[in-house]
Design an enzyme around this catalytic site. Structure first.
Site, PDB file in Angstrom:
ATOM      1  N   ASP A 148      48.501 -16.775 -22.412  1.00 13.98           N
ATOM      2  CA  ASP A 148      48.927 -16.468 -22.946  1.00 13.98           C
ATOM      3  C   ASP A 148      49.743 -15.191 -23.294  1.00 13.98           C
ATOM      4  OD1 ASP A 148      48.192 -13.691 -25.119  1.00 13.98           O
ATOM      5  OD2 ASP A 148      46.240 -13.593 -24.674  1.00 13.98           O
TER       6      ASP A 148
ATOM      7  N   HIS B 158      45.420 -16.542 -25.866  1.00 17.04           N
ATOM      8  CA  HIS B 158      45.102 -15.665 -26.427  1.00 17.04           C
ATOM      9  C   HIS B 158      43.253 -16.000 -27.014  1.00 17.04           C
ATOM     10  CE1 HIS B 158      44.726 -11.910 -27.242  1.00 17.04           C
ATOM     11  NE2 HIS B 158      44.231 -11.840 -28.917  1.00 17.04           N
TER      12      HIS B 158
ATOM     13  N   ASP C 273      40.621  -8.953 -26.821  1.00 13.83           N
ATOM     14  CA  ASP C 273      41.748  -8.503 -27.519  1.00 13.83           C
ATOM     15  C   ASP C 273      41.370  -6.777 -28.645  1.00 13.83           C
ATOM     16  OD1 ASP C 273      44.401  -9.555 -29.574  1.00 13.83           O
ATOM     17  OD2 ASP C 273      43.131  -8.083 -31.177  1.00 13.83           O
TER      18      ASP C 273
END
Length: 297
Positions: free
Chosen positions: A248, A276, A116
């Site tokens: 995701d 995710h 991320d």
């Protein structure tokens, strides 16, 4: 014995690592450092709204294999300091903190593990210290302006007033973690650990800061920084491996192809039972994929 409750807890023995701290220009950053000190290090960077706790299984498995594993909490997250000024939560400052970690611990031959927001932060630091970085593992992340079709639910956080209600008053980024997973039957200990850093309104500024700092257009605050990172990565010749949660809804599988345009030799481990938060969905698969790459690169 671990202190019970809050961030002093080891969360049922799932995070038994000694807390360590480094001063980054007045900001105290928390990190864990597990495994032998000789040889290269695996430096793990989390994203929003997680903290080093997310890497608990990879830390355990990789340190068992003789690797030094370091995971730190970004400013505003985990056990690190949480300044109340929203303007401090921008990409350039997070990169500066990552550099303080690399320099302060005198790390060399580093393999970066990035998830991320850890992607642009870690790669921004890598470009500043290329002699320190050996290889990169990228997981459901990016390093360029994100497309303008960011999901509407994320755009809500960027609206003044509404974003404060969602993130600061209601802690929605943390409460939405199960929604970003493939396996929705999460255990209570995991959510206890993710809620612990954000017990009150002003401890949650970092989560909102990350969302509002996502560069969508050239006019956004961190757009010049991420634009420079993207441009410089074309000449960055370190080995990369991609580990991707294929379910995701934001960092969709097409991102793999974008990474491979920058790193043509990069191979991908595709995890079809992960979304995710792939390190929570399939921690053993993630740990095995990291080990396989690190031990052959």
């Amino acid at each position: 014995m671990a202190v019970s409750g809050g961030l002093g807890d080891d969360f049922g023995g799932t995070f038994p690592y000694e807390p360590r701290y480094l001063d980054a220009d007045g900001t105290r950053l928390h990190y864990v450092d597990v495994g032998p000190r000789d040889g290269g290090a695996i430096l793990m960077l989390h994203g929003n709204p997680t903290w080093s706790y997310m890497y608990r299984t990879p830390i355990a498995r990789l340190s068992e294999r003789g690797h030094r594993c370091i995971a730190f909490d970004h400013m505003g997250f985990g056990r690190s300091d949480k300044p109340p000024e929203p303007k401090r939560y921008v990409l350039a400052n997070h990169i500066a903190n990552a550099l303080e970690m690399i320099d302060g611990l005198d790390l060399n031959d580093v393999t970066l593990v990035l998830h991320d927001w850890g992607g642009p932060i870690g790669l921004g630091a890598a470009l500043e210290r290329p002699d320190k970085v050996k290889a990169i593992v990228a997981m459901n992340t990016w390093a360029w302006e994100l497309p303008s079709f960011l999901p509407p639910w994320l755009r809500q956080f960027r609206t003044e007033g509404l974003g404060e209600i969602l993130a600061l008053a209601n802690n929605v980024p943390v409460e939405a973690i199960p929604g970003g997973m493939y396996h929705r039957d999460t255990d209570g200990t995991m959510m206890e650990a993710y809620r612990a850093p954000f017990e009150s309104y002003w401890t949650r500024v970092g989560t909102l800061g990350f969302i509002r700092d996502i560069p969508l257009t050239e006019h956004d605050t961190s757009a010049p920084v991420i634009g420079a990172i993207h441009a410089e990565l074309e000449a960055f010749d370190r080995p990369m491996h991609l580990i991707w949660g294929m379910r995701d809804p934001v960092f969709v599988p097409a991102f793999i192809e974008q990474w491979q345009e920058l790193f043509p030799e990069a191979q991908a481990t595709e995890i079809h039972t992960a979304a995710h938060y792939l390190v929570e969905d399939e921690p053993e698969q993630v740990a095995s994929a990291i080990a396989a790459f690190v031990e052959t690169v």
